[in-house]
Design a protein around this motif. Structure first.
Motif, PDB file in Angstrom:
ATOM      1  N   ALA A 113      14.919-104.212  81.241  1.00 46.94           N
ATOM      2  CA  ALA A 113      15.025-103.939  79.809  1.00 46.94           C
ATOM      3  C   ALA A 113      16.401-103.405  79.422  1.00 46.94           C
ATOM      4  O   ALA A 113      16.647-103.101  78.257  1.00 46.94           O
ATOM      5  CB  ALA A 113      13.949-102.938  79.391  1.00 46.94           C
ATOM      6  N   LYS A 114      17.274-103.267  80.426  1.00 46.34           N
ATOM      7  CA  LYS A 114      18.647-102.781  80.213  1.00 46.34           C
ATOM      8  C   LYS A 114      18.663-101.363  79.623  1.00 46.34           C
ATOM      9  O   LYS A 114      19.492-101.048  78.755  1.00 46.34           O
ATOM     10  CB  LYS A 114      19.439-103.755  79.339  1.00 46.34           C
ATOM     11  N   CYS A 115      17.736-100.539  80.097  1.00 49.72           N
ATOM     12  CA  CYS A 115      17.718 -99.147  79.670  1.00 49.72           C
ATOM     13  C   CYS A 115      18.822 -98.362  80.381  1.00 49.72           C
ATOM     14  O   CYS A 115      19.191 -98.675  81.522  1.00 49.72           O
ATOM     15  CB  CYS A 115      16.359 -98.510  79.979  1.00 49.72           C
ATOM     16  N   GLU A 116      19.310 -97.343  79.696  1.00 46.72           N
ATOM     17  CA  GLU A 116      20.412 -96.545  80.245  1.00 46.72           C
ATOM     18  C   GLU A 116      20.064 -95.066  80.378  1.00 46.72           C
ATOM     19  O   GLU A 116      20.812 -94.307  80.988  1.00 46.72           O
ATOM     20  CB  GLU A 116      21.640 -96.687  79.350  1.00 46.72           C
ATOM     21  N   VAL A 117      18.946 -94.650  79.792  1.00 47.59           N
ATOM     22  CA  VAL A 117      18.496 -93.256  79.864  1.00 47.59           C
ATOM     23  C   VAL A 117      16.998 -93.265  80.130  1.00 47.59           C
ATOM     24  O   VAL A 117      16.253 -94.033  79.500  1.00 47.59           O
ATOM     25  CB  VAL A 117      18.790 -92.492  78.555  1.00 47.59           C
ATOM     26  N   LEU A 118      16.541 -92.416  81.063  1.00 38.22           N
ATOM     27  CA  LEU A 118      15.113 -92.263  81.334  1.00 38.22           C
ATOM     28  C   LEU A 118      14.612 -91.018  80.619  1.00 38.22           C
ATOM     29  O   LEU A 118      15.188 -89.932  80.774  1.00 38.22           O
ATOM     30  CB  LEU A 118      14.858 -92.123  82.837  1.00 38.22           C
ATOM     31  N   ALA A 119      13.563 -91.171  79.809  1.00 35.59           N
ATOM     32  CA  ALA A 119      12.978 -90.034  79.092  1.00 35.59           C
ATOM     33  C   ALA A 119      11.525 -89.854  79.497  1.00 35.59           C
ATOM     34  O   ALA A 119      10.860 -90.796  79.939  1.00 35.59           O
ATOM     35  CB  ALA A 119      13.083 -90.248  77.579  1.00 35.59           C
ATOM     36  N   HIS A 120      11.038 -88.639  79.339  1.00 34.03           N
ATOM     37  CA  HIS A 120       9.640 -88.325  79.634  1.00 34.03           C
ATOM     38  C   HIS A 120       9.171 -87.261  78.650  1.00 34.03           C
ATOM     39  O   HIS A 120       9.950 -86.776  77.824  1.00 34.03           O
ATOM     40  CB  HIS A 120       9.492 -87.844  81.079  1.00 34.03           C
ATOM     41  N   GLY A 121       7.904 -86.886  78.744  1.00 34.25           N
ATOM     42  CA  GLY A 121       7.374 -85.888  77.814  1.00 34.25           C
ATOM     43  C   GLY A 121       6.994 -84.589  78.477  1.00 34.25           C
ATOM     44  O   GLY A 121       6.266 -83.790  77.881  1.00 34.25           O
ATOM     45  N   CYS A 122       7.475 -84.358  79.696  1.00 31.18           N
ATOM     46  CA  CYS A 122       7.015 -83.202  80.467  1.00 31.18           C
ATOM     47  C   CYS A 122       7.545 -81.880  79.908  1.00 31.18           C
ATOM     48  O   CYS A 122       8.655 -81.793  79.412  1.00 31.18           O
ATOM     49  CB  CYS A 122       7.436 -83.348  81.918  1.00 31.18           C
ATOM     50  N   VAL A 123       6.734 -80.860  80.063  1.00 30.10           N
ATOM     51  CA  VAL A 123       7.045 -79.536  79.543  1.00 30.10           C
ATOM     52  C   VAL A 123       8.323 -79.005  80.180  1.00 30.10           C
ATOM     53  O   VAL A 123       8.539 -79.147  81.381  1.00 30.10           O
ATOM     54  CB  VAL A 123       5.870 -78.571  79.825  1.00 30.10           C
ATOM     55  N   GLY A 124       9.163 -78.377  79.378  1.00 28.60           N
ATOM     56  CA  GLY A 124      10.425 -77.839  79.872  1.00 28.60           C
ATOM     57  C   GLY A 124      10.232 -76.748  80.907  1.00 28.60           C
ATOM     58  O   GLY A 124       9.434 -75.839  80.712  1.00 28.60           O
ATOM     59  N   GLY A 125      10.966 -76.840  82.011  1.00 32.98           N
ATOM     60  CA  GLY A 125      10.902 -75.816  83.043  1.00 32.98           C
ATOM     61  C   GLY A 125       9.707 -75.929  83.961  1.00 32.98           C
ATOM     62  O   GLY A 125       9.514 -75.083  84.840  1.00 32.98           O
ATOM     63  N   GLY A 126       8.876 -76.973  83.815  1.00 34.56           N
ATOM     64  CA  GLY A 126       7.686 -77.112  84.635  1.00 34.56           C
ATOM     65  C   GLY A 126       7.899 -77.994  85.848  1.00 34.56           C
ATOM     66  O   GLY A 126       8.994 -78.502  86.104  1.00 34.56           O
ATOM     67  N   ASN A 127       6.818 -78.176  86.604  1.00 34.46           N
ATOM     68  CA  ASN A 127       6.879 -79.016  87.799  1.00 34.46           C
ATOM     69  C   ASN A 127       7.336 -80.435  87.485  1.00 34.46           C
ATOM     70  O   ASN A 127       8.201 -80.998  88.159  1.00 34.46           O
ATOM     71  CB  ASN A 127       5.498 -79.087  88.458  1.00 34.46           C
ATOM     72  N   ASP A 128       6.704 -81.030  86.466  1.00 38.84           N
ATOM     73  CA  ASP A 128       6.929 -82.446  86.221  1.00 38.84           C
ATOM     74  C   ASP A 128       8.341 -82.756  85.760  1.00 38.84           C
ATOM     75  O   ASP A 128       8.870 -83.840  86.016  1.00 38.84           O
ATOM     76  CB  ASP A 128       5.907 -82.988  85.214  1.00 38.84           C
ATOM     77  N   GLN A 129       8.970 -81.829  85.058  1.00 38.53           N
ATOM     78  CA  GLN A 129      10.363 -82.046  84.681  1.00 38.53           C
ATOM     79  C   GLN A 129      11.214 -82.237  85.938  1.00 38.53           C
ATOM     80  O   GLN A 129      12.031 -83.167  86.012  1.00 38.53           O
ATOM     81  CB  GLN A 129      10.891 -80.850  83.884  1.00 38.53           C
ATOM     82  N   ARG A 130      11.003 -81.397  86.934  1.00 33.11           N
ATOM     83  CA  ARG A 130      11.761 -81.512  88.171  1.00 33.11           C
ATOM     84  C   ARG A 130      11.365 -82.749  88.958  1.00 33.11           C
ATOM     85  O   ARG A 130      12.194 -83.377  89.618  1.00 33.11           O
ATOM     86  CB  ARG A 130      11.571 -80.243  89.001  1.00 33.11           C
TER      87      ARG A 130
END
Length: 399
Positions: A113-130
């Motif tokens: 899809a020629k994406c250049e940035v990966l985004a997610h919805g994980c809570v800041g400072g939590g496990n999933d962000q890392r």
């Protein structure tokens, strides 16, 4: 990284059906970003529900690419059972495991899809962000990861889950069932996690929590359920003599174990960022299948091997939880466990009753296992006799 820094660059957002990731994707799209939804189906709901969710997102103007990740999710889950890679309190790492499956499984679509940035919805400072950062670095090297809830601009627009829910309602977008301002469900084929304000109060018991993958023990049948599980190289491959693909085997195990009341654990885990947190998880199929695999390991490994297995299993469990499965320690631990798994070939019978495995029997076992079985009543009666471990004449390929 803040969202003002990547205008003009295509953003690929991982969508699983949760409230937060959907709100982030919709907000970025409304703010004028070039956004592509990357939706992985991991068995988090029925296929028709997933298709309906994707159709709704597409109708909002966001293009969405979908990938069936259930085979990868199931294989990863059965590997984890083979390695006994659970985490604190018996948690089966179903969320951490899914993060790696998602990033690895969506990598090709991300590039296509020629994406250049990966985004997610994980809570800041939590496990999933890392986890997204670490898995992103492994499977999408040199790609920046946008963590929305560390961005002051994004947080100002949607400061809490109630604001996210209100925003989605205005946009006509609906997350997967169970994801509301008050409650969050993170699910996949291997298991489900539950989060809400009441569970963060440690005085609250999760006993009354509505289960997604089964029933409470008191609602389970009043009769004992007996099931045989065929195991090859420490991986479950058969249920009651039926050889099944990994995804179908895990689905059936969830159904059987869920209706018998297995699978809910309430743990206080050590998180990636050094804090403690309560986790409430369902993984009935994982609990059931792992009970059989552990029985097989106990049968065919001696004390030294079993002690080493427990140490290596802990390394694997931590690596999945912390998204460090590519590390030298994790790779070495898996290699050692694979060596032991060669001899873990058996048919195990389990008896399940109201939330517990109450009986187990070894119906068949690999004759190549190098352990000695000591017995008395089947021998002389006056002395303990020793001999090779044998159960029946069935031949397993232990090479």
């Amino acid at each position: 990284m803040q969202n003002s820094e990547f205008f003009g660059r295509r953003v690929g957002i991982a969508l699983s059906g949760g409230l937060s990731s959907l709100a982030v994707g919709a907000r970025l799209l409304e703010d004028g970003h070039d956004v592509v939804g990357l939706a992985g189906y991991l068995g988090q709901c029925e296929p028709a529900e997933f298709d309906s969710f994707v159709d709704t997102v597409r109708a909002s103007g966001m293009p969405v690419r979908t990938v069936d990740l259930t085979p990868a999710m199931a294989t990863a889950a059965l590997d984890l059972i083979a390695f006994d890679g659970h985490y604190d309190g018996g948690y089966w790492n179903t969320t951490g495991l899914s993060r790696e499956v998602i990033v690895a499984g969506l990598a090709d679509e991300f590039h296509d899809a020629k994406c250049e940035v990966l985004a997610h919805g994980c809570v800041g400072g939590g496990n999933d962000q890392r986890r997204f950062e670490r898995n992103g670095a492994r499977y999408l090297p040199d790609i920046p990861v946008f963590a929305p809830w560390t961005d002051p601009e994004m947080r100002a627009k949607m400061p809490d889950r109630a604001a996210m829910a209100e925003y989605l309602d205005r946009r006509g977008l609906v997350p997967m069932p169970g994801n509301t301002a008050e409650h969050s469900i993170e699910g996949n084929l291997a298991g489900v996690s539950h989060e809400d304000a009441s569970l963060e109060d440690l005085r609250t018991t999760p006993r009354a929590l509505p289960r997604q993958l089964g029933v409470a023990p008191e609602e389970a049948p009043d009769s004992i359920t007996t099931l045989t599980i065929g195991i090859e190289r420490a991986r479950p491959v058969e249920l009651d003599g039926r050889r099944l693909p990994p995804a179908e085997l895990l689905r059936q195990a969830n159904l059987i174990a869920g209706r018998c009341g297995l699978g809910l654990v309430d743990v206080f885990e050590n998180r990636v960022n050094g804090t403690k947190c309560r986790g409430v998880y369902e993984a009935p199929g994982m609990q059931l299948l792992s009970s059989a695999v552990r029985t097989a390991y106990e049968t065919v490994t001696d004390r030294a091997a079993d002690e080493l297995r427990r140490t290596l299993s802990r390394v694997v469990g931590v690596s999945v939880y912390e998204a460090t499965t590519g590390s030298l320690a994790a790779r070495a631990a898996r290699a050692g466990l694979e060596e032991m798994a060669r001899l873990v070939n058996a048919v195990i019978e389990l008896e399940i009753y109201k939330g517990a495995v109450i009986g187990r029997a070894i119906k068949d076992v690999d004759h190549a296992a190098q352990v000695v079985h000591q017995r008395r009543f089947a021998g002389t009666g006056h002395n303990w006799a020793s001999g090779p471990l044998t159960v029946s004449s069935a031949a397993w390929n232990g090479s």
